[in-house]
Design a protein around this motif. Sequence first.
Motif, PDB file in Angstrom:
ATOM      1  N   LYS A  44       0.909  -1.378  -0.145  1.00 61.68           N
ATOM      2  CA  LYS A  44       0.086  -0.085  -0.145  1.00 61.68           C
ATOM      3  C   LYS A  44       0.908   1.258   0.077  1.00 61.68           C
ATOM      4  CE  LYS A  44      -4.071  -2.066   2.068  1.00 61.68           C
ATOM      5  NZ  LYS A  44      -4.949  -1.846   3.436  1.00 61.68           N
ATOM      6  N   LEU A  80       1.185   5.180   1.016  1.00 62.03           N
ATOM      7  CA  LEU A  80       0.706   6.509   1.898  1.00 62.03           C
ATOM      8  C   LEU A  80       0.769   7.715   1.021  1.00 62.03           C
ATOM      9  CD1 LEU A  80      -0.112   7.378   4.729  1.00 62.03           C
ATOM     10  CD2 LEU A  80       2.444   7.801   5.069  1.00 62.03           C
ATOM     11  N   TRP A  92      -4.116   5.762   2.709  1.00 62.34           N
ATOM     12  CA  TRP A  92      -3.463   4.854   2.091  1.00 62.34           C
ATOM     13  C   TRP A  92      -3.977   4.115   0.795  1.00 62.34           C
ATOM     14  CZ3 TRP A  92       1.210   2.717   3.980  1.00 62.34           C
ATOM     15  CH2 TRP A  92       1.540   3.122   5.119  1.00 62.34           C
ATOM     16  N   ASP A 117      -4.377   1.634  -2.387  1.00 57.20           N
ATOM     17  CA  ASP A 117      -3.974   0.202  -2.711  1.00 57.20           C
ATOM     18  C   ASP A 117      -3.677  -0.203  -4.013  1.00 57.20           C
ATOM     19  OD1 ASP A 117      -3.894  -2.504  -2.556  1.00 57.20           O
ATOM     20  OD2 ASP A 117      -5.713  -2.847  -1.332  1.00 57.20           O
ATOM     21  N   GLY A 142      -0.109   6.269   9.191  1.00 55.35           N
ATOM     22  CA  GLY A 142       0.565   7.293   8.321  1.00 55.35           C
ATOM     23  C   GLY A 142       0.494   8.501   9.486  1.00 55.35           C
ATOM     24  N   ASN A 173       3.990  -4.770   4.477  1.00 54.81           N
ATOM     25  CA  ASN A 173       3.256  -3.570   5.163  1.00 54.81           C
ATOM     26  C   ASN A 173       4.627  -2.546   5.911  1.00 54.81           C
ATOM     27  OD1 ASN A 173       0.533  -3.770   4.753  1.00 54.81           O
ATOM     28  ND2 ASN A 173       0.697  -5.634   5.731  1.00 54.81           N
TER      29      ASN A 173
END
Lengths: 196, 196
Positions: free
Chosen positions: B39, B41, B63, B65, B161, B174
Amino acid sequence: MSEVKTKIEYLDKGTCEVCGRKALVVRKLGAKDLKDGSVICGDCARKIRFMYPVMYKMNKQNKLEAKDPIKELNLDEAKEAIGNAMQKLEDMRESNGFHNAVFRVDEVNIKKGGLFSKPIATITGYVIYGRFDKAEYCKIIHDGVEQETRIAELGDDYRFSTPVTTIYPGEAGYPCLITIVQKGLNIKPGDLIVKD
Amino acid sequence: MQEKCSGCGTEIEENECVACEGGYICQECAKKLRILFPKVLTWQKEIDRAGRGDVDVEERAIWLDPLAEASSDEIPEMIKRADEERNARRQHYGADNRAVFIVDDNHKRMKYPGESDKVLGEYVIMGRVVLGDISGNGEIAVSRRNKVYTKTIKRVELTTGVILTKTDSIDEGNYGAIVVQEDTPFIYPGDTLIIR
């Protein structure tokens, strides 16, 4: 009732051309525009900051102004620097006796203590590599002699008109101000403060 | 409403899956794909233009995707590619290691208003898991030229974030933080941590 119109703006400069993440410009996350118009994110810039410390020069108003040498790189140079960063870091560590962090002292001001108070030393300089935090133990290397000490406070260097763009003061490649409260402190410009 | 996973074909609930272009992916398949599609940010600023000039309303972390843009037809092939990438990384970093983490930042935890004093003195290593999952136990190891340094993991945290939140594990692909109790000045941005 008038319709509320909202506009959405993204707080990034597009995709970092090294790691593929967004080059954020929010909360001191520091995306960097390179010489050739490419952009790298703050995380990539942080990896090579110790190789390209922020420089300062005196402006016409007699104040120090920041100059970022990373912005003078083009994308290929930045990629190469990031690829070589760990090797350079190991070389620096080796040439500095494998200390984990090194700070070079530029200026020292010591306020004398009284009967019941210790002298306060405000020390300005550069973090060569590694990082420093407040309330941490470190050593001053003065004329080759090591002296144990503890950082009382750590902050941005007040001499500069441009704020330093780090989230945490004490990062590699930036100037900072270290305060030490201690009796019998032997320190002068050119000394090193190191962390093991 | 029940849907079929574009990766493995199992029946999934629409609200428990990841949407992709023309289909859905179950959480298991999405987890497998994160090694290739982490993902991303970014931050958004919402500007209110309700007749009183531009007023900044809110800044928030978002975020994105990249799986949302993947075509459902390509998902099985992408899972194969993800497996190949995982095997290649295992070979590169060593098959015996539980996980591998790339460091973005390493700092002493600051105390925010309302937080307990217990957080002071903790050290937070931010970055991304590039192989395997990291749980709150285990050991981190980093190889320097002079020696291999190790520390025990206290816990792991996920990043929103903006803030970090405690979690049981950080999954492959992640971003998050490894929290340790003792100082880790030998860890620098760009380092590769081996999790044992």
